[in-house]
Design a protein around this motif. Structure first.
Motif, PDB file in Angstrom:
ATOM      1  N   SER A  29       0.893  -1.277  -0.033  1.00  0.00           N
ATOM      2  CA  SER A  29       0.067   0.023   0.097  1.00  0.00           C
ATOM      3  C   SER A  29       0.790   1.346  -0.254  1.00  0.00           C
ATOM      4  O   SER A  29       0.439   2.328   0.435  1.00  0.00           O
ATOM      5  N   MET A  30       2.280   1.014  -0.535  1.00  0.00           N
ATOM      6  CA  MET A  30       3.030   2.401  -0.631  1.00  0.00           C
ATOM      7  C   MET A  30       3.439   2.948   0.677  1.00  0.00           C
ATOM      8  O   MET A  30       3.297   4.259   0.940  1.00  0.00           O
ATOM      9  N   ARG A  31       3.423   2.093   1.748  1.00  0.00           N
ATOM     10  CA  ARG A  31       3.601   2.656   3.031  1.00  0.00           C
ATOM     11  C   ARG A  31       4.896   2.596   3.433  1.00  0.00           C
ATOM     12  O   ARG A  31       5.164   3.025   4.644  1.00  0.00           O
ATOM     13  N   ASP A  32       6.076   2.506   2.526  1.00  0.00           N
ATOM     14  CA  ASP A  32       7.286   2.445   2.676  1.00  0.00           C
ATOM     15  C   ASP A  32       7.990   3.476   2.197  1.00  0.00           C
ATOM     16  O   ASP A  32       7.493   4.722   1.905  1.00  0.00           O
ATOM     17  N   ASP A  33       9.166   3.342   1.537  1.00  0.00           N
ATOM     18  CA  ASP A  33       9.884   4.445   1.023  1.00  0.00           C
ATOM     19  C   ASP A  33       9.491   4.389  -0.464  1.00  0.00           C
ATOM     20  O   ASP A  33      10.119   3.594  -1.198  1.00  0.00           O
ATOM     21  N   ASN A  34       8.711   5.453  -1.081  1.00  0.00           N
ATOM     22  CA  ASN A  34       8.037   5.361  -2.379  1.00  0.00           C
ATOM     23  C   ASN A  34       9.262   5.729  -3.343  1.00  0.00           C
ATOM     24  O   ASN A  34       9.167   5.295  -4.389  1.00  0.00           O
ATOM     25  N   ALA A  35      10.162   6.742  -2.723  1.00  0.00           N
ATOM     26  CA  ALA A  35      11.256   6.975  -3.899  1.00  0.00           C
ATOM     27  C   ALA A  35      11.867   5.755  -4.189  1.00  0.00           C
ATOM     28  O   ALA A  35      12.300   5.629  -5.402  1.00  0.00           O
ATOM     29  N   ALA A  36      12.230   4.734  -3.101  1.00  0.00           N
ATOM     30  CA  ALA A  36      13.134   3.640  -3.625  1.00  0.00           C
ATOM     31  C   ALA A  36      12.303   2.687  -4.183  1.00  0.00           C
ATOM     32  O   ALA A  36      12.682   2.003  -5.139  1.00  0.00           O
ATOM     33  N   LEU A  37      11.013   2.518  -4.037  1.00  0.00           N
ATOM     34  CA  LEU A  37       9.883   1.721  -4.695  1.00  0.00           C
ATOM     35  C   LEU A  37      10.036   1.962  -6.336  1.00  0.00           C
ATOM     36  O   LEU A  37      10.255   1.067  -7.133  1.00  0.00           O
ATOM     37  N   ALA A  38       9.958   3.541  -6.479  1.00  0.00           N
ATOM     38  CA  ALA A  38      10.160   3.851  -7.816  1.00  0.00           C
ATOM     39  C   ALA A  38      11.345   3.578  -8.562  1.00  0.00           C
ATOM     40  O   ALA A  38      11.374   3.119  -9.675  1.00  0.00           O
ATOM     41  N   ARG A  39      12.353   3.618  -8.061  1.00  0.00           N
ATOM     42  CA  ARG A  39      13.662   3.540  -8.436  1.00  0.00           C
ATOM     43  C   ARG A  39      13.722   1.700  -8.787  1.00  0.00           C
ATOM     44  O   ARG A  39      14.374   1.505  -9.703  1.00  0.00           O
ATOM     45  N   VAL A  40      13.263   0.923  -8.077  1.00  0.00           N
ATOM     46  CA  VAL A  40      13.292  -0.412  -8.067  1.00  0.00           C
ATOM     47  C   VAL A  40      12.284  -0.708  -9.442  1.00  0.00           C
ATOM     48  O   VAL A  40      12.967  -1.547 -10.185  1.00  0.00           O
ATOM     49  N   ILE A  41      11.333  -0.160  -9.570  1.00  0.00           N
ATOM     50  CA  ILE A  41      10.458  -0.522 -10.704  1.00  0.00           C
ATOM     51  C   ILE A  41      11.216  -0.262 -12.038  1.00  0.00           C
ATOM     52  O   ILE A  41      11.351  -0.610 -12.999  1.00  0.00           O
ATOM     53  N   ARG A  42      11.706   1.316 -11.935  1.00  0.00           N
ATOM     54  CA  ARG A  42      12.329   1.680 -13.112  1.00  0.00           C
ATOM     55  C   ARG A  42      13.532   0.952 -13.679  1.00  0.00           C
ATOM     56  O   ARG A  42      13.829   0.736 -14.791  1.00  0.00           O
ATOM     57  N   VAL A  49       3.530  -4.380 -15.049  1.00  0.00           N
ATOM     58  CA  VAL A  49       3.760  -4.541 -13.657  1.00  0.00           C
ATOM     59  C   VAL A  49       2.493  -4.999 -12.973  1.00  0.00           C
ATOM     60  O   VAL A  49       1.444  -4.306 -13.198  1.00  0.00           O
ATOM     61  N   LEU A  50       2.705  -6.171 -12.386  1.00  0.00           N
ATOM     62  CA  LEU A  50       1.480  -6.855 -11.505  1.00  0.00           C
ATOM     63  C   LEU A  50       1.663  -6.550 -10.130  1.00  0.00           C
ATOM     64  O   LEU A  50       2.507  -6.999  -9.530  1.00  0.00           O
ATOM     65  N   ILE A  51       0.858  -5.566  -9.404  1.00  0.00           N
ATOM     66  CA  ILE A  51       0.854  -5.206  -8.173  1.00  0.00           C
ATOM     67  C   ILE A  51      -0.119  -5.728  -7.483  1.00  0.00           C
ATOM     68  O   ILE A  51      -1.044  -6.214  -7.844  1.00  0.00           O
ATOM     69  N   GLN A  52       0.529  -6.057  -6.114  1.00  0.00           N
ATOM     70  CA  GLN A  52      -0.312  -6.583  -5.263  1.00  0.00           C
ATOM     71  C   GLN A  52      -0.373  -5.290  -4.026  1.00  0.00           C
ATOM     72  O   GLN A  52       0.753  -4.868  -3.644  1.00  0.00           O
ATOM     73  N   ALA A  68       2.329   5.739 -10.698  1.00  0.00           N
ATOM     74  CA  ALA A  68       2.738   5.538 -12.229  1.00  0.00           C
ATOM     75  C   ALA A  68       3.474   6.732 -12.957  1.00  0.00           C
ATOM     76  O   ALA A  68       4.466   6.421 -13.730  1.00  0.00           O
ATOM     77  N   ALA A  69       3.520   7.753 -12.517  1.00  0.00           N
ATOM     78  CA  ALA A  69       4.319   8.897 -12.915  1.00  0.00           C
ATOM     79  C   ALA A  69       5.573   8.725 -12.615  1.00  0.00           C
ATOM     80  O   ALA A  69       6.520   9.139 -13.457  1.00  0.00           O
ATOM     81  N   ALA A  70       5.852   8.394 -11.504  1.00  0.00           N
ATOM     82  CA  ALA A  70       7.251   8.257 -10.996  1.00  0.00           C
ATOM     83  C   ALA A  70       7.987   7.058 -11.631  1.00  0.00           C
ATOM     84  O   ALA A  70       9.280   7.094 -11.717  1.00  0.00           O
ATOM     85  N   THR A  71       7.329   6.151 -12.204  1.00  0.00           N
ATOM     86  CA  THR A  71       7.958   4.926 -13.161  1.00  0.00           C
ATOM     87  C   THR A  71       7.643   4.948 -14.422  1.00  0.00           C
ATOM     88  O   THR A  71       8.125   4.190 -15.276  1.00  0.00           O
ATOM     89  N   ASP A  72       7.240   6.214 -15.072  1.00  0.00           N
ATOM     90  CA  ASP A  72       6.882   6.325 -16.465  1.00  0.00           C
ATOM     91  C   ASP A  72       6.098   5.110 -17.010  1.00  0.00           C
ATOM     92  O   ASP A  72       6.466   4.760 -18.126  1.00  0.00           O
ATOM     93  N   LEU A  73       5.067   4.960 -16.197  1.00  0.00           N
ATOM     94  CA  LEU A  73       4.379   3.709 -16.467  1.00  0.00           C
ATOM     95  C   LEU A  73       2.595   4.344 -16.536  1.00  0.00           C
ATOM     96  O   LEU A  73       2.532   5.545 -16.170  1.00  0.00           O
ATOM     97  N   VAL A  74       1.841   3.595 -17.251  1.00  0.00           N
ATOM     98  CA  VAL A  74       0.625   3.980 -17.144  1.00  0.00           C
ATOM     99  C   VAL A  74      -0.505   3.180 -16.433  1.00  0.00           C
ATOM    100  O   VAL A  74      -0.028   1.675 -16.431  1.00  0.00           O
ATOM    101  N   ILE A  75      -1.567   3.485 -15.509  1.00  0.00           N
ATOM    102  CA  ILE A  75      -2.385   2.454 -14.893  1.00  0.00           C
ATOM    103  C   ILE A  75      -3.324   1.660 -15.756  1.00  0.00           C
ATOM    104  O   ILE A  75      -3.931   2.262 -16.796  1.00  0.00           O
ATOM    105  N   SER A  90       3.871  -0.108 -19.838  1.00  0.00           N
ATOM    106  CA  SER A  90       4.476   0.914 -20.576  1.00  0.00           C
ATOM    107  C   SER A  90       3.633   1.453 -21.584  1.00  0.00           C
ATOM    108  O   SER A  90       2.685   0.613 -22.153  1.00  0.00           O
ATOM    109  N   LEU A  91       4.489   2.473 -22.300  1.00  0.00           N
ATOM    110  CA  LEU A  91       3.276   2.963 -23.604  1.00  0.00           C
ATOM    111  C   LEU A  91       3.616   1.831 -24.694  1.00  0.00           C
ATOM    112  O   LEU A  91       2.972   2.287 -25.735  1.00  0.00           O
ATOM    113  N   ARG A  92       4.616   0.813 -24.350  1.00  0.00           N
ATOM    114  CA  ARG A  92       4.675  -0.220 -25.783  1.00  0.00           C
ATOM    115  C   ARG A  92       3.463  -1.075 -25.779  1.00  0.00           C
ATOM    116  O   ARG A  92       3.190  -1.688 -26.774  1.00  0.00           O
TER     117      ARG A  92
END
Length: 249
Positions: A29-42, A49-52, A68-75, A90-92
């Motif tokens: 639920s994005m309760r941790d370090d969201n900047a680190a989360l975005a860096r991992v995904i990128r 991306v299959l999120i739980q 989505a914005a921080a990872t250059d992805l789309v919901i 991704s936009l692909r």
């Protein structure tokens, strides 16, 4: 097809097939370090991306949009409307349709659901499903069956499912899925295996599965891609990344 230094093939469009990178990730639920989360995904450069445990409650759509914005992805789909699972792309990817599925509620237990979509990437038509199965063994087994039933009715030749199974390989529910689908780690292990918990991973309870016609090029925890400190800080699970070759036409 390019193979980066980490050994996992990059996304590519080939003659008669598409190579895609798929990430499955419980983000608490994005309760941790969201900047680190975005860096991992990128760092994983995923097409899907299959999120739980996506954000579900107050202003959950805004939180999902920030990720989505921080990872250059789309919901694509999911979030509260699927009781936690969510899909990003991704936009692909070209989206054909999406559907959020709520599973039967067992009194006293959390509501569960699936986020699903049919997309086209590089000429390949692919069904996609993100799931977070129950902590209760009997309910989990029924949900594994519901997952297989849903894939079978999506009207696609090739499909990918992933998520937090809350069960190790060999358990009834894990075995039910692996009896019909390819357990991508088992077919082509790459990176790390245990996904829980990040500070001392000992259990593989997160997985990506594919239908038989999909070729698994590699699958595992992206230890060589993401910063180890980010993996520990981002959430309470490690992600699973797979490179898959999906036939087109």
């Amino acid at each position: 097809m390019t193979t980066p230094a980490d050994g996992l093939p990059a996304s590519a469009t080939e003659n008669g097939s598409a190579v895609i990178r798929v990430l499955s990730y419980n983000i608490r639920s994005m309760r941790d370090d969201n900047a680190a989360l975005a860096r991992v995904i990128r760092a994983c450069a995923p097409d899907l991306v299959l999120i739980q445990e996506a954000p579900r409650f107050f202003r959950w759509r805004k939180a999902a949009a920030r990720l989505a914005a921080a990872t250059d992805l789309v919901i694509l789909s999911g979030g509260d409307t699927a009781a936690g699972p969510m899909l990003l792309c991704s936009l692909r990817a070209t989206v054909e349709r999406t559907e959020d599925i709520l599973l039967p509620l067992t009194p006293g237990l959390h509501r569960r659901g699936f986020a699903t979509a049919v997309v086209r990437i590089g000429g390949a038509r692919i069904g996609v499903l993100s799931a977070h199965l129950s902590l209760q063994e009997a309910e989990r087994y029924e949900q594994a069956g519901a997952l297989l039933d849903r894939l079978a009715t999506m009207g696609v030749d090739h499909a990918i499912a992933g998520g937090d199974l809350n069960e190790r390989p060999g358990g009834r529910s894990f075995a039910r899925l692996a009896g019909t689908l390819k357990d991508c780690w088992e077919v082509a292990p790459w990176g790390g295996e245990p996904t829980y918990a990040p500070h001392d991973p000992r259990q593989r309870i997160d997985a990506i599965f594919a239908t038989p016609g999909i070729e698994v090029l590699g699958c595992g925890v992206p230890l060589g891609l993401a910063d180890p400190a980010d993996l520990r800080a981002a959430t309470d699970h490690l992600p699973v990344l797979a490179a898959l070759r999906v036939p087109t036409g």
